[in-house]
Design a protein around this motif. Sequence first.
Motif, PDB file in Angstrom:
ATOM      1  N   TYR A  32       1.034  -0.612   0.007  1.00  0.00           N
ATOM      2  CA  TYR A  32      -0.189  -0.074  -0.016  1.00  0.00           C
ATOM      3  C   TYR A  32       0.874   1.040   0.225  1.00  0.00           C
ATOM      4  O   TYR A  32       1.206   2.330  -0.581  1.00  0.00           O
ATOM      5  CB  TYR A  32      -0.580  -0.080   1.543  1.00  0.00           C
ATOM      6  N   ALA A  33       2.052   1.174   0.578  1.00  0.00           N
ATOM      7  CA  ALA A  33       3.108   2.680   0.742  1.00  0.00           C
ATOM      8  C   ALA A  33       3.936   2.679   1.013  1.00  0.00           C
ATOM      9  O   ALA A  33       4.831   0.706   1.285  1.00  0.00           O
ATOM     10  CB  ALA A  33       2.496   2.850   1.954  1.00  0.00           C
ATOM     11  N   MET A  34       5.427   2.422   0.933  1.00  0.00           N
ATOM     12  CA  MET A  34       6.752   2.907   1.080  1.00  0.00           C
ATOM     13  C   MET A  34       6.988   3.725   1.686  1.00  0.00           C
ATOM     14  O   MET A  34       6.600   4.973   1.939  1.00  0.00           O
ATOM     15  CB  MET A  34       8.055   1.891   0.063  1.00  0.00           C
ATOM     16  N   GLY A  35       8.052   3.634   2.365  1.00  0.00           N
ATOM     17  CA  GLY A  35       8.317   4.642   3.713  1.00  0.00           C
ATOM     18  C   GLY A  35       9.836   4.213   3.327  1.00  0.00           C
ATOM     19  O   GLY A  35      10.578   3.457   3.266  1.00  0.00           O
ATOM     20  N   TRP A  36      11.034   5.188   4.279  1.00  0.00           N
ATOM     21  CA  TRP A  36      12.087   5.184   4.578  1.00  0.00           C
ATOM     22  C   TRP A  36      12.232   5.709   5.902  1.00  0.00           C
ATOM     23  O   TRP A  36      11.402   7.249   6.478  1.00  0.00           O
ATOM     24  CB  TRP A  36      12.983   6.139   3.772  1.00  0.00           C
ATOM     25  N   PHE A  37      12.691   4.969   6.816  1.00  0.00           N
ATOM     26  CA  PHE A  37      13.219   5.391   8.507  1.00  0.00           C
ATOM     27  C   PHE A  37      14.927   5.443   7.917  1.00  0.00           C
ATOM     28  O   PHE A  37      15.651   4.871   7.548  1.00  0.00           O
ATOM     29  CB  PHE A  37      13.358   4.144   8.772  1.00  0.00           C
ATOM     30  N   ARG A  38      15.514   5.767   9.198  1.00  0.00           N
ATOM     31  CA  ARG A  38      16.542   5.872   9.488  1.00  0.00           C
ATOM     32  C   ARG A  38      16.801   5.353  11.246  1.00  0.00           C
ATOM     33  O   ARG A  38      15.956   5.696  11.918  1.00  0.00           O
ATOM     34  CB  ARG A  38      17.084   7.097   9.381  1.00  0.00           C
ATOM     35  N   GLN A  39      18.102   4.791  11.223  1.00  0.00           N
ATOM     36  CA  GLN A  39      18.481   5.137  12.843  1.00  0.00           C
ATOM     37  C   GLN A  39      20.179   4.693  12.593  1.00  0.00           C
ATOM     38  O   GLN A  39      20.828   4.393  11.890  1.00  0.00           O
ATOM     39  CB  GLN A  39      18.228   3.321  12.775  1.00  0.00           C
ATOM     40  N   VAL A  40      20.580   5.655  14.375  1.00  0.00           N
ATOM     41  CA  VAL A  40      22.156   5.544  14.470  1.00  0.00           C
ATOM     42  C   VAL A  40      22.216   4.614  15.756  1.00  0.00           C
ATOM     43  O   VAL A  40      20.984   4.210  16.734  1.00  0.00           O
ATOM     44  CB  VAL A  40      22.251   6.773  14.845  1.00  0.00           C
ATOM     45  N   GLY A  98       7.634  -1.197   3.787  1.00  0.00           N
ATOM     46  CA  GLY A  98       6.656  -1.703   2.889  1.00  0.00           C
ATOM     47  C   GLY A  98       4.941  -2.321   3.867  1.00  0.00           C
ATOM     48  O   GLY A  98       5.167  -2.465   4.824  1.00  0.00           O
ATOM     49  N   ALA A  99       4.437  -0.853   3.412  1.00  0.00           N
ATOM     50  CA  ALA A  99       3.099  -1.448   4.195  1.00  0.00           C
ATOM     51  C   ALA A  99       1.863  -2.129   3.323  1.00  0.00           C
ATOM     52  O   ALA A  99       1.628  -1.547   2.343  1.00  0.00           O
ATOM     53  CB  ALA A  99       2.468   0.020   4.818  1.00  0.00           C
ATOM     54  N   SER A 100       1.408  -3.359   4.337  1.00  0.00           N
ATOM     55  CA  SER A 100       0.821  -3.820   3.040  1.00  0.00           C
ATOM     56  C   SER A 100      -0.755  -3.221   3.182  1.00  0.00           C
ATOM     57  O   SER A 100      -1.166  -3.002   3.790  1.00  0.00           O
ATOM     58  CB  SER A 100       0.073  -5.256   3.991  1.00  0.00           C
ATOM     59  N   TRP A 101      -1.553  -3.580   2.409  1.00  0.00           N
ATOM     60  CA  TRP A 101      -3.160  -3.439   2.706  1.00  0.00           C
ATOM     61  C   TRP A 101      -4.211  -3.292   2.995  1.00  0.00           C
ATOM     62  O   TRP A 101      -4.800  -2.171   3.516  1.00  0.00           O
ATOM     63  CB  TRP A 101      -4.420  -3.912   1.025  1.00  0.00           C
ATOM     64  N   ASP A 102      -3.369  -4.713   3.805  1.00  0.00           N
ATOM     65  CA  ASP A 102      -4.960  -4.588   4.929  1.00  0.00           C
ATOM     66  C   ASP A 102      -3.913  -3.980   6.396  1.00  0.00           C
ATOM     67  O   ASP A 102      -4.553  -4.449   8.026  1.00  0.00           O
ATOM     68  CB  ASP A 102      -4.968  -5.565   5.404  1.00  0.00           C
ATOM     69  N   SER A 103      -3.078  -2.755   6.706  1.00  0.00           N
ATOM     70  CA  SER A 103      -2.664  -2.415   7.681  1.00  0.00           C
ATOM     71  C   SER A 103      -3.486  -1.095   7.986  1.00  0.00           C
ATOM     72  O   SER A 103      -3.820  -0.692   7.515  1.00  0.00           O
ATOM     73  CB  SER A 103      -0.640  -1.872   7.526  1.00  0.00           C
ATOM     74  N   ASN A 104      -3.234  -1.562   9.311  1.00  0.00           N
ATOM     75  CA  ASN A 104      -3.544  -0.041   9.876  1.00  0.00           C
ATOM     76  C   ASN A 104      -2.946   1.463   9.616  1.00  0.00           C
ATOM     77  O   ASN A 104      -2.433   1.212  10.875  1.00  0.00           O
ATOM     78  CB  ASN A 104      -4.314   0.453  11.457  1.00  0.00           C
ATOM     79  N   TYR A 105      -2.898   1.187   8.851  1.00  0.00           N
ATOM     80  CA  TYR A 105      -1.410   2.442   8.787  1.00  0.00           C
ATOM     81  C   TYR A 105      -1.727   3.634   8.943  1.00  0.00           C
ATOM     82  O   TYR A 105      -2.250   4.534   8.821  1.00  0.00           O
ATOM     83  CB  TYR A 105      -1.567   1.958   6.939  1.00  0.00           C
ATOM     84  N   ASP A 106      -0.488   3.959   9.544  1.00  0.00           N
ATOM     85  CA  ASP A 106      -0.154   5.099  10.074  1.00  0.00           C
ATOM     86  C   ASP A 106       1.513   5.420   9.319  1.00  0.00           C
ATOM     87  O   ASP A 106       2.657   4.512  10.198  1.00  0.00           O
ATOM     88  CB  ASP A 106       0.104   5.271  11.938  1.00  0.00           C
ATOM     89  N   SER A 107       1.661   6.768   8.546  1.00  0.00           N
ATOM     90  CA  SER A 107       3.358   6.523   8.195  1.00  0.00           C
ATOM     91  C   SER A 107       4.194   6.474   8.222  1.00  0.00           C
ATOM     92  O   SER A 107       5.293   5.693   8.672  1.00  0.00           O
ATOM     93  CB  SER A 107       2.854   7.905   7.387  1.00  0.00           C
ATOM     94  N   HIS A 108       3.627   6.998  10.218  1.00  0.00           N
ATOM     95  CA  HIS A 108       4.937   7.329  10.566  1.00  0.00           C
ATOM     96  C   HIS A 108       5.393   6.388  12.091  1.00  0.00           C
ATOM     97  O   HIS A 108       6.579   6.467  12.465  1.00  0.00           O
ATOM     98  CB  HIS A 108       4.502   8.339  11.991  1.00  0.00           C
ATOM     99  N   SER A 109       4.832   5.283  11.938  1.00  0.00           N
ATOM    100  CA  SER A 109       4.854   4.520  12.570  1.00  0.00           C
ATOM    101  C   SER A 109       6.084   3.068  11.940  1.00  0.00           C
ATOM    102  O   SER A 109       5.313   2.806  11.499  1.00  0.00           O
ATOM    103  CB  SER A 109       3.774   3.763  13.634  1.00  0.00           C
ATOM    104  N   ALA A 110       6.254   2.311  12.400  1.00  0.00           N
ATOM    105  CA  ALA A 110       7.501   1.670  11.929  1.00  0.00           C
ATOM    106  C   ALA A 110       6.750   0.269  11.833  1.00  0.00           C
ATOM    107  O   ALA A 110       6.999  -0.763  11.605  1.00  0.00           O
ATOM    108  CB  ALA A 110       8.801   1.901  12.855  1.00  0.00           C
ATOM    109  N   GLY A 111       5.784   0.030  12.744  1.00  0.00           N
ATOM    110  CA  GLY A 111       4.836  -1.260  13.465  1.00  0.00           C
ATOM    111  C   GLY A 111       4.033  -1.404  12.248  1.00  0.00           C
ATOM    112  O   GLY A 111       2.884  -2.202  12.344  1.00  0.00           O
ATOM    113  N   SER A 112       3.809  -0.205  11.249  1.00  0.00           N
ATOM    114  CA  SER A 112       3.191   0.009  10.014  1.00  0.00           C
ATOM    115  C   SER A 112       3.017  -0.893   8.832  1.00  0.00           C
ATOM    116  O   SER A 112       2.524  -1.150   8.389  1.00  0.00           O
ATOM    117  CB  SER A 112       2.778   1.337   9.800  1.00  0.00           C
ATOM    118  N   TYR A 113       4.586  -0.660   9.316  1.00  0.00           N
ATOM    119  CA  TYR A 113       5.282  -1.307   7.730  1.00  0.00           C
ATOM    120  C   TYR A 113       5.321  -3.201   8.584  1.00  0.00           C
ATOM    121  O   TYR A 113       5.890  -3.746   9.368  1.00  0.00           O
ATOM    122  CB  TYR A 113       6.667  -1.047   7.356  1.00  0.00           C
ATOM    123  N   ALA A 114       5.465  -4.013   6.803  1.00  0.00           N
ATOM    124  CA  ALA A 114       5.475  -5.764   7.498  1.00  0.00           C
ATOM    125  C   ALA A 114       6.640  -5.859   6.886  1.00  0.00           C
ATOM    126  O   ALA A 114       6.968  -7.421   7.682  1.00  0.00           O
ATOM    127  CB  ALA A 114       4.266  -6.323   6.216  1.00  0.00           C
TER     128      ALA A 114
END
Length: 126
Positions: A32-40, A98-114
């Motif tokens: 459904y959506a793709m995102g970028w995160f970063r981590q140090v 990447g987040a799936s179509w059946d996720s309760n999508y919150d763009s900012h939340s890492a938990g939304s991405y499968a």
Amino acid sequence: QVQLVESGGGLVQAGDSLRLSCAASGRTFKIYAMGWFRQVPGQERDFVAAITSSGAYTYYSDASKDRFTVSKDNNKNTIYLQVNNLTAGDAALYYCAGASWDSNYDSHSAGSYAWWGQGTQINVSS
């Protein structure tokens, strides 16, 4: 499932620009959506930007909205993250997700991405 592979990281100088890529393969119709995160090291994974599969909607964190641009090439199932005027604070491991179509999508939340890639490192020298 879905596989994500990032590329484009490296060592750059402060003030330079860089474009990261993330290629999706496999069952990309699930995305459904793709995102970028970063981590140090020692810190949480922070949201940077995201884009829906149609490209109609983009999302940014307050920290990224001025110098970062997320875009998508539907023909290649690839998203990009353009980063301008890099600073030392941008040095991190950048993950594509990447987040799936059946996720309760919150763009900012890492938990939304499968699905997650392995990450690509950006280092910035002053």
